[in-house]
Design an enzyme around this catalytic site. Structure first.
Site, PDB file in Angstrom:
ATOM      1  N   GLU A   1       0.686  -1.238   0.021  1.00  0.00           N
ATOM      2  CA  GLU A   1      -0.108  -0.174   0.062  1.00  0.00           C
ATOM      3  C   GLU A   1       0.973   1.130  -0.040  1.00  0.00           C
ATOM      4  O   GLU A   1       1.960   1.026   0.372  1.00  0.00           O
ATOM      5  CB  GLU A   1      -0.965   0.156   0.961  1.00  0.00           C
TER       6      GLU A   1
ATOM      7  N   LYS B   1      -3.549  -0.360  15.149  1.00  0.00           N
ATOM      8  CA  LYS B   1      -2.847   0.425  15.672  1.00  0.00           C
ATOM      9  C   LYS B   1      -3.559   0.602  17.152  1.00  0.00           C
ATOM     10  O   LYS B   1      -4.845   0.515  17.281  1.00  0.00           O
ATOM     11  CB  LYS B   1      -2.694   1.783  15.341  1.00  0.00           C
TER      12      LYS B   1
END
Ligand code: PSU
Ligand code: MN
Length: 385
Positions: A104, A236
């Protein structure tokens, strides 16, 4: 051209199915499933006209690596029509069934600061190559979904490009824009190009307070519908990890822990939450990916890889930094697509740069794991079965 046996169609590559049906993986999955016979009967390979809205991939007739009786040649078609542009290296690797790893690009433009972002983008590609696979960094460059960015593209992305999720793609395509693709957009393009493995640092997820804001990343929605493996170090710590895992379960995503039974916490090796299946090594992970793809289930396998022990941040450092980052985001009223980049940068400042080193280390580690999985999948019969 030798005609294929009509009563018993050959097992097909995805590219053949595109040529037959003029669409992407639903038909491909149907044909490739070992438990289903293709329907309707297939025409002999090579005899299909290029479907409207498609173009021949490179305009070449490609001989398969292991020709079988009845299918000496086939023609591949690009499923994205005028909007997909694969590098020669990636196109040739896919046509030959060699391992390819998609990468990505939002992490380049928005996840890491310049120039560490450029160095990391180059280093990640090198790790994939060393692992025996072809790297394909994906971004939208001047209105084209580019699968396999070159050095110039990486420099441009590192200097700054808008963050592009799935919803942003049509306007970029229509207006010739350039954008750094999120996991959601990258996975969508990768699957359309026929790539089975995508590597990232951390996926997007449900943000804290999602019940009020509805801020749940499109990454989760796309993982529920796109067939490929996404290798990451979890979501995260800035996210609501429990809600993120609940959402993945709702969407039917298989969460595999590589060498761990706990979902990794990005900067931390583990969260308290269990994964759905443990894979001892990339071979075991690839077997689960392969089973998902071949059995016709839509949606992704999320392969979660803990950050290397040496690079893990102390939990107390993460907690303190997180409180500071979240507080600052709230005080400044940061919303929407800016939330993730803002929190990553705030974490970097709050940890005195330690979160940046951890982030780079985990991405490189994930690239090695992703390459190994792609190599195993290719052994089992092509980059996509
Ligand atoms: N996690 C990171 N670094 C990143 C991202 C996530 O550690 O750069 C990026 C990825 O591209 C991911 C995107 O797909 O953020 C999610 O953004 P959002 O929450 O706006 O969907
Ligand atoms: Mn969001």
């Amino acid at each position: 051209m030798v005609a294929a046996a009509v009563d018993r169609p050959p097992r097909l590559k995805r590219a053949d199915v595109l040529a037959v049906y003029g669409q992407a993986f639903p038909a491909w999955l149907f044909c490739r499933s070992p438990w289903l016979r293709p329907e309707p009967p297939l025409r002999p390979p090579g005899s299909f006209p290029c479907p409207a809205g498609f173009r021949p991939l490179g305009g070449k007739t490609i001989a398969p690596e292991r020709p079988r009786e009845g299918r000496e040649r086939h023609v591949t078609f690009c499923p994205l029509g005028p909007y997909l542009e694969a590098s020669d290296e990636v196109r040739e690797a896919l046509a030959a069934g060699r391992p390819v790893v998609a990468l990505e690009s939002t992490i380049i433009s928005h996840g890491l600061p310049y120039p560490a972002n450029l160095d990391t983008a180059v280093a990640v590609e090198e790790v994939v190559r060393r692992g025996g696979a072809v790297p394909a960094t994906i971004a939208v460059i001047r209105g084209q979904a580019r699968v396999g960015c070159d050095r110039g593209d990486l420099e441009r992305l590192a200097a700054g490009a808008i963050k592009a999720s799935v919803r942003d793609l049509p306007a970029l395509y229509a207006r010739g824009g350039t954008g750094a693709t999120t996991v959601a957009a990258t996975a969508t393009i990768a699957a359309q190009a026929g790539i089975s493995v995508l590597v990232t640092g951390g996926i997007g997820g449900a943000h804290r307070g999602w019940g009020e804001t509805l801020d749940i990343s499109a990454d989760l929605e796309v993982l529920g519908r796109v067939s490929l493996a996404v290798v990451c170090s979890g979501a995260k710590a800035v996210l609501d990890v429990a809600a993120t895992l609940e959402y993945l379960e709702t969407k039917g995503v298989t969460v595999v822990g590589l060498g761990t039974d706990r979902f990794p916490g990005f900067y931390l090796r583990a969260t308290p939450f269990p994964v759905d299946a443990v894979a001892a090594d990339p071979t075991e992970a690839a077997a689960i990916v392969s089973a998902r793809l071949a059995s016709g289930l839509p949606g992704a396998v999320l392969v979660a890889v803990p950050i290397p022990a040496a690079d893990e941040l102390p939990p107390a450092v993460v907690e303190t930094a997180l409180a500071a980052a979240l507080g600052e985001a709230a005080a400044r009223g940061v919303t929407g697509k800016d939330v993730t980049p803002f929190l990553l940068e705030a974490m970097r400042q709050a940890t005195g740069g330690r979160s940046l080193g951890a982030n780079i280390a985990l991405v490189l580690n994930n690239a090695a794991a992703g390459a190994a999985i792609a190599v195993e999948l290719a052994k089992a019969g092509g980059s996509r079965p």
